[in-house]
Structures are given as C-alpha cells and as structure tokens.
Write a protein that holds these residues in place. Structure first.
Motif, PDB file in Angstrom:
ATOM      1  N   ASP A 101      35.978  31.149  48.707  1.00 52.85           N
ATOM      2  CA  ASP A 101      35.580  32.425  48.093  1.00 52.85           C
ATOM      3  C   ASP A 101      35.443  33.527  49.157  1.00 52.85           C
ATOM      4  O   ASP A 101      34.353  33.837  49.638  1.00 52.85           O
ATOM      5  CB  ASP A 101      34.259  32.230  47.326  1.00 52.85           C
ATOM      6  CG  ASP A 101      33.976  33.391  46.395  1.00 52.85           C
ATOM      7  OD1 ASP A 101      34.656  34.432  46.533  1.00 52.85           O
ATOM      8  OD2 ASP A 101      33.084  33.252  45.533  1.00 52.85           O
ATOM      9  N   ASP A 103      35.790  36.672  48.804  1.00 52.68           N
ATOM     10  CA  ASP A 103      35.061  37.849  48.295  1.00 52.68           C
ATOM     11  C   ASP A 103      33.573  37.738  48.574  1.00 52.68           C
ATOM     12  O   ASP A 103      32.935  38.711  48.999  1.00 52.68           O
ATOM     13  CB  ASP A 103      35.304  38.003  46.785  1.00 52.68           C
ATOM     14  CG  ASP A 103      36.748  38.375  46.498  1.00 52.68           C
ATOM     15  OD1 ASP A 103      37.334  39.097  47.327  1.00 52.68           O
ATOM     16  OD2 ASP A 103      37.296  37.926  45.468  1.00 52.68           O
ATOM     17  N   MET A 104      33.018  36.550  48.341  1.00 46.99           N
ATOM     18  CA  MET A 104      31.572  36.406  48.545  1.00 46.99           C
ATOM     19  C   MET A 104      31.223  36.374  50.034  1.00 46.99           C
ATOM     20  O   MET A 104      30.138  36.798  50.424  1.00 46.99           O
ATOM     21  CB  MET A 104      31.035  35.133  47.843  1.00 46.99           C
ATOM     22  CG  MET A 104      30.913  35.248  46.323  1.00 46.99           C
ATOM     23  SD  MET A 104      30.296  36.838  45.704  1.00 46.99           S
ATOM     24  CE  MET A 104      28.622  36.834  46.270  1.00 46.99           C
ATOM     25  N   GLU A 106      32.879  38.160  52.257  1.00 46.07           N
ATOM     26  CA  GLU A 106      32.941  39.578  52.650  1.00 46.07           C
ATOM     27  C   GLU A 106      31.766  40.369  52.082  1.00 46.07           C
ATOM     28  O   GLU A 106      31.227  41.273  52.729  1.00 46.07           O
ATOM     29  CB  GLU A 106      34.268  40.191  52.192  1.00 46.07           C
ATOM     30  CG  GLU A 106      35.428  39.687  53.042  1.00 46.07           C
ATOM     31  CD  GLU A 106      36.782  40.117  52.499  1.00 46.07           C
ATOM     32  OE1 GLU A 106      36.826  40.993  51.613  1.00 46.07           O
ATOM     33  OE2 GLU A 106      37.797  39.555  52.952  1.00 46.07           O
ATOM     34  N   THR A 107      31.341  40.050  50.879  1.00 48.98           N
ATOM     35  CA  THR A 107      30.171  40.714  50.282  1.00 48.98           C
ATOM     36  C   THR A 107      28.940  40.468  51.147  1.00 48.98           C
ATOM     37  O   THR A 107      28.153  41.389  51.435  1.00 48.98           O
ATOM     38  CB  THR A 107      29.932  40.192  48.846  1.00 48.98           C
ATOM     39  OG1 THR A 107      31.069  40.503  48.062  1.00 48.98           O
ATOM     40  CG2 THR A 107      28.692  40.800  48.210  1.00 48.98           C
ATOM     41  N   GLU A 110      29.272  42.450  54.269  1.00 49.23           N
ATOM     42  CA  GLU A 110      29.078  43.884  53.950  1.00 49.23           C
ATOM     43  C   GLU A 110      27.591  44.209  53.838  1.00 49.23           C
ATOM     44  O   GLU A 110      27.122  45.232  54.354  1.00 49.23           O
ATOM     45  CB  GLU A 110      29.776  44.162  52.614  1.00 49.23           C
ATOM     46  CG  GLU A 110      29.966  45.615  52.276  1.00 49.23           C
ATOM     47  CD  GLU A 110      31.066  46.263  53.101  1.00 49.23           C
ATOM     48  OE1 GLU A 110      30.750  47.196  53.832  1.00 49.23           O
ATOM     49  OE2 GLU A 110      32.226  45.803  53.025  1.00 49.23           O
ATOM     50  N   LEU A 111      26.864  43.320  53.205  1.00 50.48           N
ATOM     51  CA  LEU A 111      25.429  43.575  52.990  1.00 50.48           C
ATOM     52  C   LEU A 111      24.613  43.426  54.271  1.00 50.48           C
ATOM     53  O   LEU A 111      23.617  44.125  54.458  1.00 50.48           O
ATOM     54  CB  LEU A 111      24.883  42.617  51.915  1.00 50.48           C
ATOM     55  CG  LEU A 111      25.308  42.908  50.473  1.00 50.48           C
ATOM     56  CD1 LEU A 111      24.991  41.736  49.558  1.00 50.48           C
ATOM     57  CD2 LEU A 111      24.640  44.179  49.948  1.00 50.48           C
ATOM     58  N   GLU A 113      25.837  43.367  57.661  1.00 55.06           N
ATOM     59  CA  GLU A 113      26.368  43.775  58.973  1.00 55.06           C
ATOM     60  C   GLU A 113      25.641  44.964  59.612  1.00 55.06           C
ATOM     61  O   GLU A 113      25.524  45.034  60.835  1.00 55.06           O
ATOM     62  CB  GLU A 113      27.876  44.039  58.891  1.00 55.06           C
ATOM     63  CG  GLU A 113      28.243  45.222  58.042  1.00 55.06           C
ATOM     64  CD  GLU A 113      29.758  45.307  57.816  1.00 55.06           C
ATOM     65  OE1 GLU A 113      30.495  44.457  58.363  1.00 55.06           O
ATOM     66  OE2 GLU A 113      30.168  46.213  57.089  1.00 55.06           O
TER      67      GLU A 113
END
Lengths: 124, 406
Positions: A101, A103-104, A106-107, A110-111, A113
């Motif tokens: 996954d 996407d998860m 990267e999510t 993203e949250l 970093e």
C-alpha cells in the motif's frame, strides 16, 4: 489515570491507550460523518495525559483509509504530539502500512515529514 | 466559509477559523499603532504559512485517498467482471451438467428397464419364489450350491394319453397346444402361492412352500380350468383332454445344481418321487387327483374337500406303504354325485375287504358298480376280493397294494 478504549466501527478507528505504558494504538479506517465528535475526546484525553502524567508516549498507527477531514484530525493530533515533544516529552510514532500500500506509506510520510517528531514507517 | 457556520468540516478547521476571527477584529480596530499592526501582520503571516502547508498536505493526502478509492473501485469492477464471467461459465457448466445428468439418468433408466425385463425373463426360468426360498433377492445373487431343506408340498400333473394326442398333430401344432394348455393351467399354481419348478413336456412339477392346502386348492382349480378348456376345444371339434394330478407333502432339498458353467434349479427328495408316483397312479385308479395321507393330515378342515380313501399302497421304489386318497371335488357334476352317493357303500366294502370278509366286500363293490359301472377303484377291489376268495389270502397279507407302475 484510566485506560482508554474505543471499539472499532465501520467508519471510525479502534483506539486503545494504555496509561501505564503510554502506548496509544490507532487502527482501522476513518471516514465518520462528524470527525470532531470522534477525535475531540481523544485530544482531551491525550492532553490530560500530557498535563498529568508527563510520561513517554509510543503511538502506533495502523490505518488503511482516511478521508480528508480525518486526515486533518490526525495532523492536528500529531501536532499536539509535536508540541509535547518540543516541551520535553518523549514521543515515538510508528506508522504501519500494508506492504503493497504505497498510498498509505506516502500519506504517513506526508503527515509526519514536517514535524519535529521521531517516527518510523513500518510495513506489515 | 464563515467561522459562524457549523459543520463537521468547519469544526475540523476551528483553529484556522479562530485566526480569521482575529483578522476580522483587527480590521475593525482602526486605531492600532504601526508597531502593533506590524506584530499582528507577522503573526498572521506565520499562521497563513501554516495554513498553506496544511492545505497542501491535505490536498496531497486527499488525492491519495481518492486514488486509493478509485483503484479499489476499479479492482471491485474487475472482480465483478471476473465474477460475471465465472458466473456465465458456471451457468454454462451447469447447463451442460444438467444435460449430462439428464442423459445419464435416461441411460440408467433404460438400463434399469432392461434389467427389469431381464429379471422378468429370468424369473420365467428361475421363479422368484424359488429364489425367495433360497433367501436370494435376485438371480444375480444366486450361487451354485445354494439350498434350503424344508417341508413343502409337491404337485405333479400330466395329460392323459398325451402321446396319442401328440401323434395326431404336427410338431408346431403340438407346441402351440402345449403352450395354450400351460398358459391356462399355470396361473392356477401362482394364484395359490406355488411356483412351477419344471415342465416335462406336458407334465408340470410345482412346489408349494407355504401350505399343503395351497397345493390342493391349486389342483382343483387346474382341473376346473381343464374343464373350461375342454368346452373351447369341443366347440372347435377337438377331443377333450384329461389330466392326472398327484400331490405329496414332506421334507425336500431345494437348491441350485450344476457344474459352474451350466446351472439349474433342482429339487431333490423322496417326497418328489412319491408325488410323481401318485400322479402315475391316477391312471391305474382312473381318477383325476390323488393325494397322500401326509398331505391330507396337514390340511386344516380337510372335510372341506370330498375325499375318497383309495388304498394303502407301496409305490415302486419305496419300502414303506402309504395311504392315498382321491379328491373328487373337480369331477363332472354327475360323477361327483355318484361318487358321493356310493361313498358309504364303497367304504363299507373296504372295511369288509381289509377284515378279509371278501364275499361281503364283493357285494358292496357290486352295488357301487351298479351305480358307477366304470369306477376303476371299485373294479380293482372287486377283482382282488374275487381273487382272494378263489386263491385264498397269503398269511402275511396286510392289505397293502404293491404298485409296479411308474
């Protein structure tokens, strides 16, 4: 301080906080109609732990879906942890994602970093 | 969106809404000093930066979530498509399977019908009742050596003067005659729980496993059917036929005999030979139906039948003697009445005869012959009485008649 446990529902996460060990686990999918109604008590509870216990916090997050409002709530939550970290609290965030996954993963990145927090991305 | 609007989305952005409220307040306050205004502007700028960062993050995350949903949706559609294909294949397979099952069922049904026909055909050669006695359900289960030893009643029947009848017919006519005769007579045996064990040309050997009474009733019915058959024959200008029936009851061995390649049903017992001898004696006594005393004594309410004691005989091949009776229920009406009427005189004659009072016996028998001039049993007694009167009686005479006829 008592432990906190919210059972998983179709659209909300399972929350388990062990006040003795300072381990907070969030697991599942989050897309409730009113996310504040779900997250506000958690904010209040974590704030109480920070204010009263000043103990170390290990946060394990194992989420497979977040809608936009829930993402904002998680970001606010992580910023609370960042504030605690800046104030001298010991905080570790472990973000779990399914191996395939992207996407998860990267999510999670993203949250986390831009935050001054110790975090690890762990596949499962 | 105004901060006063209440919604879940605005609740999520309550910190950012608070900044906007602060801006509105500052815009209304027109008397701020430049230094204070600068400070507020710097703070607002920092909060705007933060809001921008958050917005960018949320946009990216939202895009990922949407992508994930779309991917998941595509996967679901692909799975649904695959499922539809699988369903179509299953439906096709199901239809094929149903068709095959239907075909197989039809084949099995045909085979079953064929098997039933084969079974029925076999039963004409090996009767169901025979297999039942052996405790077997089907001819498939019957094995060489299967046997049962039990008390049963054996019936033999034969057509009188068959040889001369056959001589007057072509082989095909004889064949047709026999089948017509057996088709009329045979069912009487089955109707009374018996089965035909064997045909000997015009002769029938039947077994009655359940009761001797079944055999007697079947024999009477056979004789009745011969009378009916004769009516038909006479209408066609043919000679009437007469049959003789002998019945005996006793232990017999019933089983499958053979050599492993060729097998047959077999009934082995002295009881069978005796029954055959009694049938043979119907010619000697000129009667239609003879039963042994072992049969008569085992029939409940034997008075239902009109019996005439015929003799105490020692049949060919046997050491012991036996009493034999004539059952004349099926005789033509006139003859039946004559036999019934003369029975007391006949029996009185027999009593004198066995008491060695042959002169008195002869008188009785002459009286009977006056009524029935052709009655062979009476003639035999009269002849024997006359002989004993002339030649005297042997010392060891016990009234037993030795029979050399088969």
């Amino acid at each position: 301080m008592e432990n906190l446990h919210l059972a998983r529902k179709k659209d909300t996460l399972e929350i388990h906080f062990d006040a003795d060990t300072g381990v907070l686990a969030l697991e599942g999918a989050s897309y409730p109609e009113n996310p504040i109604e779900f997250f506000d008590p958690i904010y209040a509870w974590i704030q109480q732990y920070i204010d009263e216990a000043h103990g170390p916090l290990t946060v394990t997050i194992r989420i497979n879906y977040l809608n936009t409002s829930s993402s904002k709530c998680i970001l606010d939550f992580l910023e609370m942890l960042e504030s605690y970290h800046k104030a001298g609290g010991v905080v570790q965030v472990d973000w779990y994602y399914e191996e395939d996954d992207e996407d998860m993963l990267e999510t999670g990145e993203e949250l986390c970093e831009d935050l001054e927090l110790s975090y690890t991305m762990i596949p499962y | 969106m105004k901060p006063s609007e209440k919604s879940s989305a605005s609740d999520v952005y309550k910190d950012e809404s608070a900044v906007w409220e602060r801006v509105e307040t500052l815009l209304k306050a027109r008397n701020l000093a430049p230094e204070e205004l600068w400070k507020e502007f710097a703070l607002l700028s920092e909060q705007y930066q933060q809001l921008l960062r958050t917005t960018v993050k949320m946009t990216r995350i939202s895009d990922k979530a949407q992508k994930k949903l779309i991917t998941a949706n595509e996967q679901i559609q692909q799975q649904q498509e695959a499922l539809r294909e699988t369903n179509a294949q299953l439906e096709h397979l199901n239809a094929t399977l149903e068709q095959r099952v239907e075909e197989q069922t039809r084949v099995i049904r045909d085979q079953l019908e064929q098997l039933q026909e084969i079974n029925l055909s076999y039963s004409r050669f090996v009767p169901f009742e025979f297999m039942e006695e052996l405790g077997r359900e089907s001819i498939l289960n019957v094995e060489l050596g299967d046997h049962v030893h039990d008390e049963m009643t054996v019936l033999f029947s034969d057509i009188r003067s068959y040889t001369s009848i056959a001589e007057s017919m072509s082989p095909r006519e004889t064949f047709n005659f026999l089948n017509t005769y057996l088709r009329r007579i045979g069912p009487a045996i089955r109707e009374h729980q018996g089965f035909v064990n064997q045909y000997y040309g015009d002769g029938i050997m039947a077994i009655f496993p359940k009761s001797p009474d079944d055999a007697v009733q079947a024999a009477i019915k056979m004789l009745e059917r011969v009378k009916q058959y004769n009516v038909t024959r006479e209408k066609k200008g043919r000679e009437p036929i007469h049959i003789g029936i002998g019945i005996n009851t006793g232990m017999l061995m019933l089983g499958i005999i053979g050599d492993g390649w060729r097998a047959d049903t077999g009934v082995v017992a002295d009881t069978v030979n005796t029954a055959a001898r009694l049938e043979g004696l119907t010619k000697y006594y000129g009667v239609s139906f003879i039963v042994s005393d072992t049969t008569v004594t085992q029939i409940p309410e034997s008075q239902r039948y009109t019996l005439r004691f015929l003799d105490t005989v020692q049949v060919k091949g046997k050491k012991s003697a036996m009493k034999i009776y004539e059952v004349f229920n099926a005789d033509p009406e006139e003859l039946f009445e004559q036999k019934l009427q003369s029975l007391p005189e006949f029996e009185q004659g027999q009593r004198y005869y066995f008491a060695r009072q042959f002169a008195d016996a002869a008188k009785c028998f002459i009286n009977v012959l006056n009524l029935m001039p052709d009655d062979l049993p009476t003639k035999h007694y009269l002849e024997r009485s006359a002989k004993f009167m002339v030649e005297g009686v042997p010392d060891d005479w016990q009234g037993i008649q030795k029979m050399d006829v088969k």
